[in-house]
Design a protein around this motif. Structure first.
Motif, PDB file in Angstrom:
ATOM      1  N   TRP A 109      37.864  42.210  31.100  1.00 12.57           N
ATOM      2  CA  TRP A 109      37.983  41.209  30.324  1.00 12.57           C
ATOM      3  C   TRP A 109      39.635  40.734  29.935  1.00 12.57           C
ATOM      4  CZ3 TRP A 109      37.648  41.803  24.218  1.00 12.57           C
ATOM      5  CH2 TRP A 109      37.758  40.800  23.457  1.00 12.57           C
ATOM      6  N   ASP A 110      39.756  39.410  30.316  1.00 10.27           N
ATOM      7  CA  ASP A 110      41.107  38.972  30.250  1.00 10.27           C
ATOM      8  C   ASP A 110      41.152  38.386  28.791  1.00 10.27           C
ATOM      9  OD1 ASP A 110      43.564  37.941  30.460  1.00 10.27           O
ATOM     10  OD2 ASP A 110      43.094  36.889  32.469  1.00 10.27           O
ATOM     11  N   TRP A 111      41.558  39.434  27.877  1.00 10.49           N
ATOM     12  CA  TRP A 111      41.374  38.847  26.611  1.00 10.49           C
ATOM     13  C   TRP A 111      42.369  37.853  26.021  1.00 10.49           C
ATOM     14  CZ3 TRP A 111      45.824  41.328  26.048  1.00 10.49           C
ATOM     15  CH2 TRP A 111      45.730  42.840  26.374  1.00 10.49           C
ATOM     16  N   ALA A 112      43.547  37.707  26.785  1.00  8.86           N
ATOM     17  CA  ALA A 112      44.559  37.087  26.341  1.00  8.86           C
ATOM     18  C   ALA A 112      44.155  35.520  26.913  1.00  8.86           C
ATOM     19  CB  ALA A 112      45.998  37.185  27.278  1.00  8.86           C
ATOM     20  N   VAL A 113      43.038  35.287  27.608  1.00 13.19           N
ATOM     21  CA  VAL A 113      42.521  33.969  27.583  1.00 13.19           C
ATOM     22  C   VAL A 113      42.120  33.660  26.574  1.00 13.19           C
ATOM     23  CG1 VAL A 113      41.015  32.500  29.082  1.00 13.19           C
ATOM     24  CG2 VAL A 113      42.504  33.937  30.443  1.00 13.19           C
ATOM     25  N   LEU A 185      43.081  37.414  18.729  1.00 15.11           N
ATOM     26  CA  LEU A 185      43.362  38.175  20.081  1.00 15.11           C
ATOM     27  C   LEU A 185      44.761  37.971  20.496  1.00 15.11           C
ATOM     28  CD1 LEU A 185      39.925  37.527  21.653  1.00 15.11           C
ATOM     29  CD2 LEU A 185      40.876  39.907  21.072  1.00 15.11           C
ATOM     30  N   PRO A 186      45.295  39.003  21.487  1.00 15.54           N
ATOM     31  CA  PRO A 186      46.736  38.755  21.852  1.00 15.54           C
ATOM     32  C   PRO A 186      46.715  37.530  22.633  1.00 15.54           C
ATOM     33  CG  PRO A 186      45.909  40.997  22.233  1.00 15.54           C
ATOM     34  CD  PRO A 186      44.624  40.399  21.661  1.00 15.54           C
ATOM     35  N   THR A 187      47.920  37.035  23.174  1.00 14.02           N
ATOM     36  CA  THR A 187      47.954  35.722  23.865  1.00 14.02           C
ATOM     37  C   THR A 187      48.478  36.045  25.264  1.00 14.02           C
ATOM     38  OG1 THR A 187      50.330  35.272  23.070  1.00 14.02           O
ATOM     39  CG2 THR A 187      48.412  34.593  21.733  1.00 14.02           C
ATOM     40  N   LYS A 188      48.644  35.170  26.037  1.00 10.97           N
ATOM     41  CA  LYS A 188      49.415  35.329  27.199  1.00 10.97           C
ATOM     42  C   LYS A 188      50.703  35.352  27.017  1.00 10.97           C
ATOM     43  CE  LYS A 188      45.929  34.592  30.199  1.00 10.97           C
ATOM     44  NZ  LYS A 188      45.848  35.832  31.296  1.00 10.97           N
ATOM     45  N   VAL A 189      51.508  34.708  26.069  1.00 10.95           N
ATOM     46  CA  VAL A 189      52.696  35.342  25.837  1.00 10.95           C
ATOM     47  C   VAL A 189      52.806  36.738  25.688  1.00 10.95           C
ATOM     48  CG1 VAL A 189      54.816  34.830  23.945  1.00 10.95           C
ATOM     49  CG2 VAL A 189      53.279  32.937  24.830  1.00 10.95           C
ATOM     50  N   ASP A 190      52.206  37.131  25.082  1.00 15.46           N
ATOM     51  CA  ASP A 190      52.155  38.649  24.703  1.00 15.46           C
ATOM     52  C   ASP A 190      52.039  39.375  26.084  1.00 15.46           C
ATOM     53  OD1 ASP A 190      52.158  38.203  22.005  1.00 15.46           O
ATOM     54  OD2 ASP A 190      50.156  38.495  21.687  1.00 15.46           O
ATOM     55  N   THR A 191      51.131  39.088  26.949  1.00  9.84           N
ATOM     56  CA  THR A 191      50.912  39.885  28.132  1.00  9.84           C
ATOM     57  C   THR A 191      52.115  39.501  29.177  1.00  9.84           C
ATOM     58  OG1 THR A 191      49.307  37.967  28.671  1.00  9.84           O
ATOM     59  CG2 THR A 191      48.484  40.113  28.095  1.00  9.84           C
ATOM     60  N   GLY A 192      52.615  38.236  29.508  1.00 12.26           N
ATOM     61  CA  GLY A 192      53.621  37.897  30.272  1.00 12.26           C
ATOM     62  C   GLY A 192      54.730  38.685  29.599  1.00 12.26           C
ATOM     63  N   GLY A 193      55.108  38.957  28.467  1.00 10.71           N
ATOM     64  CA  GLY A 193      56.313  39.478  27.871  1.00 10.71           C
ATOM     65  C   GLY A 193      56.243  41.034  28.272  1.00 10.71           C
ATOM     66  N   VAL A 194      55.068  41.630  28.392  1.00  7.85           N
ATOM     67  CA  VAL A 194      55.121  43.137  28.427  1.00  7.85           C
ATOM     68  C   VAL A 194      55.547  43.334  29.968  1.00  7.85           C
ATOM     69  CG1 VAL A 194      52.753  43.275  29.330  1.00  7.85           C
ATOM     70  CG2 VAL A 194      53.864  45.044  27.956  1.00  7.85           C
ATOM     71  N   LEU A 195      55.153  42.522  30.792  1.00  8.43           N
ATOM     72  CA  LEU A 195      55.525  42.777  32.165  1.00  8.43           C
ATOM     73  C   LEU A 195      56.996  42.792  32.470  1.00  8.43           C
ATOM     74  CD1 LEU A 195      53.154  40.649  34.453  1.00  8.43           C
ATOM     75  CD2 LEU A 195      53.083  43.185  33.911  1.00  8.43           C
ATOM     76  N   THR A 196      57.814  42.016  31.741  1.00  5.36           N
ATOM     77  CA  THR A 196      59.356  42.129  32.068  1.00  5.36           C
ATOM     78  C   THR A 196      59.851  43.332  31.369  1.00  5.36           C
ATOM     79  OG1 THR A 196      59.900  41.125  29.772  1.00  5.36           O
ATOM     80  CG2 THR A 196      59.183  39.718  31.351  1.00  5.36           C
ATOM     81  N   LEU A 197      59.083  44.454  30.749  1.00  7.79           N
ATOM     82  CA  LEU A 197      59.759  45.516  30.446  1.00  7.79           C
ATOM     83  C   LEU A 197      60.001  46.571  31.284  1.00  7.79           C
ATOM     84  CD1 LEU A 197      58.083  45.525  26.696  1.00  7.79           C
ATOM     85  CD2 LEU A 197      60.581  44.797  27.307  1.00  7.79           C
ATOM     86  N   THR A 198      61.154  47.339  31.232  1.00  7.89           N
ATOM     87  CA  THR A 198      61.491  48.195  31.946  1.00  7.89           C
ATOM     88  C   THR A 198      62.198  49.544  30.886  1.00  7.89           C
ATOM     89  OG1 THR A 198      63.409  47.390  32.906  1.00  7.89           O
ATOM     90  CG2 THR A 198      61.405  47.295  34.100  1.00  7.89           C
ATOM     91  N   GLU A 217      50.346  49.376  25.001  1.00  8.17           N
ATOM     92  CA  GLU A 217      49.545  50.365  23.958  1.00  8.17           C
ATOM     93  C   GLU A 217      49.360  49.588  22.538  1.00  8.17           C
ATOM     94  OE1 GLU A 217      50.353  54.412  23.372  1.00  8.17           O
ATOM     95  OE2 GLU A 217      48.553  54.808  22.228  1.00  8.17           O
ATOM     96  N   GLY A 218      50.397  48.727  22.240  1.00  9.96           N
ATOM     97  CA  GLY A 218      50.309  47.890  21.051  1.00  9.96           C
ATOM     98  C   GLY A 218      50.989  48.589  19.677  1.00  9.96           C
ATOM     99  N   TRP A 219      52.043  49.444  19.885  1.00  8.14           N
ATOM    100  CA  TRP A 219      52.726  49.905  18.713  1.00  8.14           C
ATOM    101  C   TRP A 219      53.875  48.947  18.485  1.00  8.14           C
ATOM    102  CZ3 TRP A 219      49.336  52.449  16.050  1.00  8.14           C
ATOM    103  CH2 TRP A 219      48.557  53.200  16.703  1.00  8.14           C
ATOM    104  N   ALA A 220      54.314  48.190  19.375  1.00  4.89           N
ATOM    105  CA  ALA A 220      55.668  47.385  19.335  1.00  4.89           C
ATOM    106  C   ALA A 220      55.442  45.835  19.084  1.00  4.89           C
ATOM    107  CB  ALA A 220      56.310  47.695  20.562  1.00  4.89           C
ATOM    108  N   ALA A 221      56.285  45.244  19.319  1.00  6.66           N
ATOM    109  CA  ALA A 221      56.223  43.672  19.276  1.00  6.66           C
ATOM    110  C   ALA A 221      55.201  43.107  19.799  1.00  6.66           C
ATOM    111  CB  ALA A 221      57.774  43.060  19.881  1.00  6.66           C
ATOM    112  N   PRO A 222      54.553  41.986  19.555  1.00 10.25           N
ATOM    113  CA  PRO A 222      55.031  41.009  18.484  1.00 10.25           C
ATOM    114  C   PRO A 222      54.795  41.808  17.199  1.00 10.25           C
ATOM    115  CG  PRO A 222      53.269  40.058  19.618  1.00 10.25           C
ATOM    116  CD  PRO A 222      53.284  41.228  20.284  1.00 10.25           C
ATOM    117  N   THR A 223      53.572  41.866  16.773  1.00 13.01           N
ATOM    118  CA  THR A 223      53.252  42.290  15.298  1.00 13.01           C
ATOM    119  C   THR A 223      52.253  43.400  15.716  1.00 13.01           C
ATOM    120  OG1 THR A 223      53.706  40.352  14.494  1.00 13.01           O
ATOM    121  CG2 THR A 223      52.443  41.797  13.104  1.00 13.01           C
TER     122      THR A 223
END
Lengths: 318, 129
Positions: A109-113, A185-198, A217-223
């Motif tokens: 389920w692509d919930w960010a959509v 629900l989370p947004t595409k900005v949220d899912t796009g942002g997580v891909l940049t993290l290393t 997992e959901g313990w950090a940003a955005p909220t």
């Protein structure tokens, strides 16, 4: 050839097979009983589907290491992604078995959509239609997992965690409360942002860590609760306790989390941290440590970093 | 390459066998989480000092003790093992949510007056070494 895991809202056949398979596993009893698993009350057979509920709760109740009360064998630490990948694959194998269809791929389920829509529209998304996952309610009254008090074979929650963190026997319909605890629900900005993290994860390897795992997992940003956690909380009801696999939407959520992880692995390389040389207090989370298992042989994070010969996603655009 | 365990199709027999083998762990995990009182230990290092803060919680609702494990992270957020996806600014907020999340464990009290027993919070240890 690898199976394809499809988007549930775009594949009617996958929706139907998933619902059928879940209901078959819910009615399959291979021998384990509540008594054999230490669940109080009269001894009753435990279905294969409910064994996954027991497994998730047990992993969550296993502290790693046992001297602390934060990181556990499936959450709040590095093993979050590989352990859930292991769990999803075991469910997928069992669904293939009862469906007699080795080509079946678990849908996501692509919930960010849906997160891009208004709060009211999110509750009416096509994933909640009667021919998909059914809607909200206590109990749920639509879809393949609806409650029917006159039909003892209708979908029921039989084992769940109580307020004390103990598995107990129940007999009630599935409960959901969309948007009650968080509005969106989370947004595409949220899912796009997580891909940049290393990197994948970092010291102190918990809910305060920087890196991909803690964010997805959901313990950090955005909220917080964010991403994966936020989906559990938005659906509400039976998705909130440690027995959350009671709701078949659990697997749709985690399949999307797994897809996001796969997109991350594709982008940044198939790396994982911590390595086996990390201190012993990270036992259970290091790359070659055994992960918690119940229905099959245990796996290691290293075993699940490259699944492309077994399954792929129809899209890695998150 | 993925391990064979990710490709071997399970059978009713294999499931029964593995569950039997792992049942003791399921039972142990259950027992490990019954606490009359939970203790949270936070540790940090600051300017060469090692800080240990031990916090004990005993939660009662309508006079009945809630026995799940409660933890506190170093940023002060409170979490509760049976609710794995949430953390809270305070233990009171957490307990209010427990009443919402576990309706089968809390009989509705309607207009019941405020109970006199309160949640006890004790800061029992704080030492520098």
């Amino acid at each position: 050839m690898a199976n394809v895991r499809p988007n549930i809202v775009k594949d009617a056949s996958a929706r139907q097979k998933y619902a059928k398979g879940v209901n078959l596993l819910k009615r399959e009893f291979t021998g384990p009983t509540t008594a054999s698993l230490g669940i109080p009350g009269p001894s009753r057979p435990v279905s294969t589907y409910d064994l996954f509920v027991v497994w998730h709760h047990t992993a969550m109740s296993t502290m790693t290491p046992p001297t602390q009360g934060d990181r556990n064998a499936a959450h709040r630490g590095p093993v979050f992604c590989p352990w859930h990948r292991f769990m999803l694959r075991q469910l997928e194998l069992n669904l293939q078995r009862v469906l007699n269809d080795n080509t079946f791929g678990l849908p996501y389920w692509d919930w960010a959509v849906d997160g891009q829509k208004t709060a009211a529209q999110q509750k009416k998304s096509s994933v909640w239609a009667a021919d998909a996952m059914g809607g909200s309610g206590s109990p749920v009254k639509t879809g393949p997992f609806k409650f029917n008090s006159a039909d003892p074979t209708s979908f029921r929650v039989r084992i769940e965690a109580d307020v004390n963190g103990q598995l107990v026997q129940r007999n009630h319909g599935l409960r959901r409360a969309f948007g009650t605890n968080v509005p969106n629900l989370p947004t595409k900005v949220d899912t796009g942002g997580v891909l940049t993290l290393t990197p994948y994860d970092a010291t102190p390897w918990d809910v305060s860590s920087s890196g991909f795992r803690n964010r997805v997992e959901g313990w950090a940003a955005p909220t917080p609760p964010a991403l994966h956690n936020r989906v559990h909380v938005w659906v509400g009801g039976d998705m909130l306790p440690s027995s959350s696999p009671n709701d078949p939407v659990f697997y749709m959520n985690h399949c999307n989390v797994d897809r996001i992880w796969e997109a991350w692995l594709t982008k940044h390389g198939r790396s994982y941290l911590p390595l086996q040389s990390a201190p012993a207090f990270l036992k259970g989370h290091r790359i070659n440590d055994q992960m918690s298992s119940l229905l099959s042989a245990p796996m290691k994070p290293a075993d699940v970093l490259d699944m492309r010969s077994i399954y792929v996603y129809d899209s890695l655009i998150v | 390459m993925p391990s064979n365990g990710m490709t071997i199709s399970p059978t009713a027999k294999s499931i029964a066998s593995y569950v039997k083998k792992n049942a003791l762990h399921v039972k142990k995990a259950q027992k490990a989480h019954k606490h009359q009182r939970t203790e949270s230990v936070r540790e940090a290092d600051y300017k060469g000092h090692h800080i240990v803060i031990t916090t004990q919680y005993q939660i009662e609702v309508d006079g009945k003790i809630v026995m799940g494990h409660l933890g506190v992270t170093n940023d002060g957020q409170v979490h509760y093992h049976p609710v794995p996806n949430l953390s809270f600014a305070s233990a009171v907020d957490l307990v209010k949510q427990l009443i919402n999340i576990f309706p089968d464990d809390f009989v509705a009290k309607g207009n019941r007056k405020t109970h006199h027993r309160k949640m006890k919070r004790t800061l029992s240890g704080h030492k520098h070494t």
